[in-house]
Structures are given as C-alpha cells and as structure tokens.
Design a protein around this motif. Structure first.
Motif, PDB file in Angstrom:
ATOM      1  N   THR A 121       5.864   3.461  14.546  1.00  0.00           N
ATOM      2  CA  THR A 121       6.117   4.731  13.772  1.00  0.00           C
ATOM      3  C   THR A 121       5.989   4.563  12.413  1.00  0.00           C
ATOM      4  OG1 THR A 121       7.553   5.520  15.788  1.00  0.00           O
ATOM      5  CG2 THR A 121       7.585   6.747  13.519  1.00  0.00           C
ATOM      6  N   ILE A 122       5.077   5.474  11.699  1.00  0.00           N
ATOM      7  CA  ILE A 122       4.834   5.531  10.164  1.00  0.00           C
ATOM      8  C   ILE A 122       6.114   6.130   9.677  1.00  0.00           C
ATOM      9  CG2 ILE A 122       3.550   6.268   8.339  1.00  0.00           C
ATOM     10  CD1 ILE A 122       1.194   6.208  10.198  1.00  0.00           C
ATOM     11  N   LEU A 123       6.997   5.636   8.709  1.00  0.00           N
ATOM     12  CA  LEU A 123       8.434   6.037   8.225  1.00  0.00           C
ATOM     13  C   LEU A 123       8.125   6.655   6.832  1.00  0.00           C
ATOM     14  CD1 LEU A 123      10.728   3.174   9.230  1.00  0.00           C
ATOM     15  CD2 LEU A 123      10.095   5.170  10.589  1.00  0.00           C
ATOM     16  N   GLU A 124       7.055   6.058   6.113  1.00  0.00           N
ATOM     17  CA  GLU A 124       6.730   6.601   4.951  1.00  0.00           C
ATOM     18  C   GLU A 124       5.281   6.264   4.612  1.00  0.00           C
ATOM     19  OE1 GLU A 124       8.876   4.208   1.814  1.00  0.00           O
ATOM     20  OE2 GLU A 124      11.025   4.607   2.977  1.00  0.00           O
ATOM     21  N   ALA A 125       4.502   7.179   3.788  1.00  0.00           N
ATOM     22  CA  ALA A 125       3.202   7.053   3.457  1.00  0.00           C
ATOM     23  C   ALA A 125       2.956   7.619   1.884  1.00  0.00           C
ATOM     24  CB  ALA A 125       2.275   7.800   4.365  1.00  0.00           C
ATOM     25  N   PRO A 127       0.436   6.918  -1.945  1.00  0.00           N
ATOM     26  CA  PRO A 127      -0.702   6.232  -2.771  1.00  0.00           C
ATOM     27  C   PRO A 127      -0.537   4.648  -2.983  1.00  0.00           C
ATOM     28  CG  PRO A 127       0.454   7.546  -4.234  1.00  0.00           C
ATOM     29  CD  PRO A 127       1.020   8.030  -3.045  1.00  0.00           C
ATOM     30  N   HIS A 128      -1.593   4.112  -3.089  1.00  0.00           N
ATOM     31  CA  HIS A 128      -1.635   2.532  -3.627  1.00  0.00           C
ATOM     32  C   HIS A 128      -1.707   2.725  -5.097  1.00  0.00           C
ATOM     33  CE1 HIS A 128      -2.633  -1.381  -4.460  1.00  0.00           C
ATOM     34  NE2 HIS A 128      -2.575  -1.818  -3.132  1.00  0.00           N
ATOM     35  N   PRO A 129      -0.578   2.050  -5.924  1.00  0.00           N
ATOM     36  CA  PRO A 129      -0.786   2.026  -7.157  1.00  0.00           C
ATOM     37  C   PRO A 129      -1.871   1.589  -7.775  1.00  0.00           C
ATOM     38  CG  PRO A 129       0.619   0.281  -6.492  1.00  0.00           C
ATOM     39  CD  PRO A 129       0.209   0.989  -5.176  1.00  0.00           C
ATOM     40  N   GLU A 130      -2.906   0.613  -7.238  1.00  0.00           N
ATOM     41  CA  GLU A 130      -4.061   0.345  -7.911  1.00  0.00           C
ATOM     42  C   GLU A 130      -5.461   0.440  -7.313  1.00  0.00           C
ATOM     43  OE1 GLU A 130      -3.574  -1.545 -10.677  1.00  0.00           O
ATOM     44  OE2 GLU A 130      -1.490  -1.632 -10.483  1.00  0.00           O
ATOM     45  N   ALA A 131      -5.388   1.442  -6.314  1.00  0.00           N
ATOM     46  CA  ALA A 131      -6.579   1.543  -5.830  1.00  0.00           C
ATOM     47  C   ALA A 131      -6.607   2.890  -4.879  1.00  0.00           C
ATOM     48  CB  ALA A 131      -6.717   0.724  -4.532  1.00  0.00           C
ATOM     49  N   ASP A 132      -7.540   3.870  -5.426  1.00  0.00           N
ATOM     50  CA  ASP A 132      -7.624   5.285  -5.007  1.00  0.00           C
ATOM     51  C   ASP A 132      -7.991   5.501  -3.566  1.00  0.00           C
ATOM     52  OD1 ASP A 132      -7.001   5.998  -7.476  1.00  0.00           O
ATOM     53  OD2 ASP A 132      -9.108   6.418  -8.376  1.00  0.00           O
ATOM     54  N   SER A 133      -8.794   4.619  -3.124  1.00  0.00           N
ATOM     55  CA  SER A 133      -9.269   4.762  -1.784  1.00  0.00           C
ATOM     56  C   SER A 133      -8.120   4.055  -0.857  1.00  0.00           C
ATOM     57  CB  SER A 133     -10.627   3.777  -1.493  1.00  0.00           C
ATOM     58  OG  SER A 133     -10.237   2.435  -1.766  1.00  0.00           O
ATOM     59  N   LEU A 134      -6.864   3.785  -1.165  1.00  0.00           N
ATOM     60  CA  LEU A 134      -5.975   2.889  -0.313  1.00  0.00           C
ATOM     61  C   LEU A 134      -4.706   3.806  -0.257  1.00  0.00           C
ATOM     62  CD1 LEU A 134      -6.402  -0.851  -1.173  1.00  0.00           C
ATOM     63  CD2 LEU A 134      -7.486   0.557   0.858  1.00  0.00           C
ATOM     64  N   ILE A 135      -3.879   3.679   0.821  1.00  0.00           N
ATOM     65  CA  ILE A 135      -2.514   4.184   0.778  1.00  0.00           C
ATOM     66  C   ILE A 135      -1.564   3.229   1.205  1.00  0.00           C
ATOM     67  CG2 ILE A 135      -3.544   6.497   1.499  1.00  0.00           C
ATOM     68  CD1 ILE A 135      -2.244   5.963   4.423  1.00  0.00           C
ATOM     69  N   LEU A 136      -0.201   3.390   1.171  1.00  0.00           N
ATOM     70  CA  LEU A 136       0.602   2.609   1.699  1.00  0.00           C
ATOM     71  C   LEU A 136       1.591   2.976   2.497  1.00  0.00           C
ATOM     72  CD1 LEU A 136       2.034   0.714  -1.844  1.00  0.00           C
ATOM     73  CD2 LEU A 136       0.703  -0.236  -0.147  1.00  0.00           C
ATOM     74  N   CYS A 137       1.988   2.176   3.378  1.00  0.00           N
ATOM     75  CA  CYS A 137       2.841   2.892   4.711  1.00  0.00           C
ATOM     76  C   CYS A 137       4.054   1.755   4.760  1.00  0.00           C
ATOM     77  CB  CYS A 137       1.890   3.131   5.996  1.00  0.00           C
ATOM     78  SG  CYS A 137       0.698   4.076   5.823  1.00  0.00           S
ATOM     79  N   LYS A 138       5.102   2.246   5.343  1.00  0.00           N
ATOM     80  CA  LYS A 138       5.975   1.773   5.993  1.00  0.00           C
ATOM     81  C   LYS A 138       6.154   1.938   7.399  1.00  0.00           C
ATOM     82  CE  LYS A 138       8.033  -0.165   2.534  1.00  0.00           C
ATOM     83  NZ  LYS A 138       8.008  -1.688   2.121  1.00  0.00           N
ATOM     84  N   LEU A 139       6.134   0.812   8.213  1.00  0.00           N
ATOM     85  CA  LEU A 139       5.770   1.160   9.672  1.00  0.00           C
ATOM     86  C   LEU A 139       6.649   0.368  10.265  1.00  0.00           C
ATOM     87  CD1 LEU A 139       3.276   1.883  11.604  1.00  0.00           C
ATOM     88  CD2 LEU A 139       2.535  -0.355  11.592  1.00  0.00           C
ATOM     89  N   SER A 165      -3.482  13.789   5.064  1.00  0.00           N
ATOM     90  CA  SER A 165      -2.406  13.863   4.354  1.00  0.00           C
ATOM     91  C   SER A 165      -1.440  13.078   4.586  1.00  0.00           C
ATOM     92  CB  SER A 165      -2.378  15.338   4.265  1.00  0.00           C
ATOM     93  OG  SER A 165      -1.712  15.730   5.643  1.00  0.00           O
ATOM     94  N   PHE A 166      -0.593  12.956   3.340  1.00  0.00           N
ATOM     95  CA  PHE A 166       0.671  12.109   3.793  1.00  0.00           C
ATOM     96  C   PHE A 166       1.545  12.657   4.826  1.00  0.00           C
ATOM     97  CE2 PHE A 166      -0.442  10.686  -0.797  1.00  0.00           C
ATOM     98  CZ  PHE A 166      -1.192   9.381  -0.307  1.00  0.00           C
TER      99      PHE A 166
END
Length: 290
Positions: A121-125, A127-139, A165-166
């Motif tokens: 389950t994705i808990l958080e989502a 943006p990546h601080p260093e890349a516009d094409s990437l996202i960060l998730c907590k899983l 969308s997030f």
C-alpha cells in the motif's frame, strides 16, 4: 627381470656403442685417463610402460642387459581413476537449483518463482527533489522484523511524474517487487519497484496504470501465477545472473484483453493471482507490464 624383449634399433645401436666404449676403457693398461670417460647418465634409457634402465657393464653384443632403476607409473592402464565429484553448491543465479531430501537430483526453480511479487500500500507520494520525472513514495510491503513487529515503510523511487496525480496514488493497493537489489536514483535509494502497465506510446501521450490488488489482500502477501505452485523467492536478486531472471520474467508480463495481468510462459498464459482474485488494471488492455 624382463627377458627376450625387443628394443628399437636406435637403442640397440647406441647400447653397442656404449659397450665398445666400456671395453676400450677397461683395456687401457697405461693408467692414462681415458678419452671415453663414461657417466651414469650416459648409460640410462627410458622404456615406455616400464621405467628407466641402466645398461649393465656385463652386456655383450649378443646379450644386452638393462637394469631397471626407476619404475614409471603405468599410464597405459585402460582403467581411469574417477575424481570425486564436488558437491554442487546452490546456484543463486539463472537456473538456480534447490536440493531436496533423499539425495536426488535438485530441481530447477522457474524464474517466475524466484521473483517476489507482493501486495503493498502506498502511504505517501510526492515529487523527487532532484528529478522532475521521478516521484518518491513510502510503501508498506508488510515487512516485519525477527520479533514479528512491523518495520518502517520502504522508500520507492518511480518514474511516474506527470502520469498520475499524487492523490490517486496515496492509499492505493499495488503490486511491488521486493527482492531486487536497492538502487540509487538521483541520490535516493529505492528499495522496491512498482509494477505498472503501459500502452507503449512515447512522451506525454503515454498512458500508465499501476497494477491494482483487491483491497482485502494483506500487505506483504506473496502473489502467485495461476496454475503454478507458490515458490520461495530469492532473498535478493543482486548478481548479474540473478537480475537477468527479473528481465526474463518482465519480458513475459502482459495485460490481456480483459485487463488482467498475466505471465506468458512457453506453453501457457497464467494470471497473476492474489488470495482474493486476479490482479488487473483500470482500463488498459493488450499491453506490456514493466
């Protein structure tokens, strides 16, 4: 003693020459040093299968005598000595083998059973601080420690920026791969991978949809392939050979005409299954998964 043997003519002629030198040395009466001084090595001959022999000083033209001084190991024996077989270690690369009881031959574990596809389950989502094409998730992958207590959620870096969308990601039940070697992506280590389907278009026109898992499936559940026994995945796919296992599995993952995630092996098309039914996507059909 080896009697009445036949020696090569070259050996016989050399032996006769040596006998003549011995006789010449013995017949010298003036005590002067002989020009035909003989050494032990001059009298040594090697006969195949038998060993090294020294020409006896008592030999005559009609009767050559050779004394064996070294016996060779018989290399002409038809019997071959088999070297003890080394115990085969468990292979953690392609074609890994698992040993079983009874000492029988180990069975090869299929690639599909070596990859850990689990519900999460994705808990958080965000943006990546260093890349516009990437996202960060907590899983939440259902990880627990030795005491059975829940561990911290995994950090996952995914190339989903601009694809959804997030808000659509948070609290979503998804399929993740949990035994790939962690990899840094623009400075942040990703400890799992999300599985998604794509229509194969380029750039902004591409449609990407995550594989959906029924809400009732617990986090950490190991997903299976229809008609295939539940295997024991590798602890981690980290060697070059092991990573190729995932590449081969990924090349056989597709969404069918009914929007269900499948694995297409040589003979069958198998659905990816959970305890609550098959895995699918929201709208895409007949497309790749990666």
């Amino acid at each position: 003693v080896i009697e009445n043997v036949i020696v090569e003519p070259s050996v016989a002629m050399d032996a006769l020459r040596r006998i003549a030198q011995i006789r010449e040395s013995e017949s010298s009466d003036d005590g002067a040093p002989s020009n035909n001084k003989m050494y032990h090595s001059d009298l040594t001959y090697q006969f195949e299968r038998s060993g090294y022999f020294a020409l006896d000083a008592s030999s005559t033209v009609d009767n050559l005598v050779f004394n064996r001084v070294v016996t060779l190991r018989d290399t002409w024996d038809n019997k071959k000595t088999e070297k003890p077989k080394k115990k085969q270690k468990q292979q953690n690369n392609d074609g890994r083998k698992r040993g079983g009881g009874g000492g029988g031959q180990a069975a090869v574990l299929p690639d599909a059973q070596r990859v850990a596809l689990r519900a999460g389950t994705i808990l958080e989502a965000g943006p990546h601080p260093e890349a516009d094409s990437l996202i960060l998730c907590k899983l939440d992958c259902g990880d627990t420690n030795e005491a059975g207590e829940p561990e911290e959620p995994r950090t996952v870096v995914a190339g989903l920026a601009g694809k959804m969308s997030f808000e659509d990601l948070i609290n979503r039940k998804v399929v993740c791969i949990t035994n790939l070697k962690p990899a840094k992506m623009r400075g942040i280590e990703s400890k799992a991978m999300l599985l998604a389907a794509s229509d194969g278009k380029d750039g902004d026109d591409e449609i990407v949809q995550l594989l959906d898992v029924p809400a009732s499936v617990p986090n950490g559940e190991l997903l299976t392939f229809e008609g295939m026994e539940c295997g024991e995945p590798d602890a981690m796919l980290k060697s070059k050979g092991a990573l190729k296992v995932w590449e081969r599995v990924k090349s056989k993952l597709r969404v069918n005409a009914d929007g269900e995630a499948t694995y297409q092996d040589e003979n069958d098309t198998r659905k990816i299954m959970t305890s609550a039914g098959p895995v699918g996507v929201s709208s895409l059909t007949d497309c790749v998964i990666g």
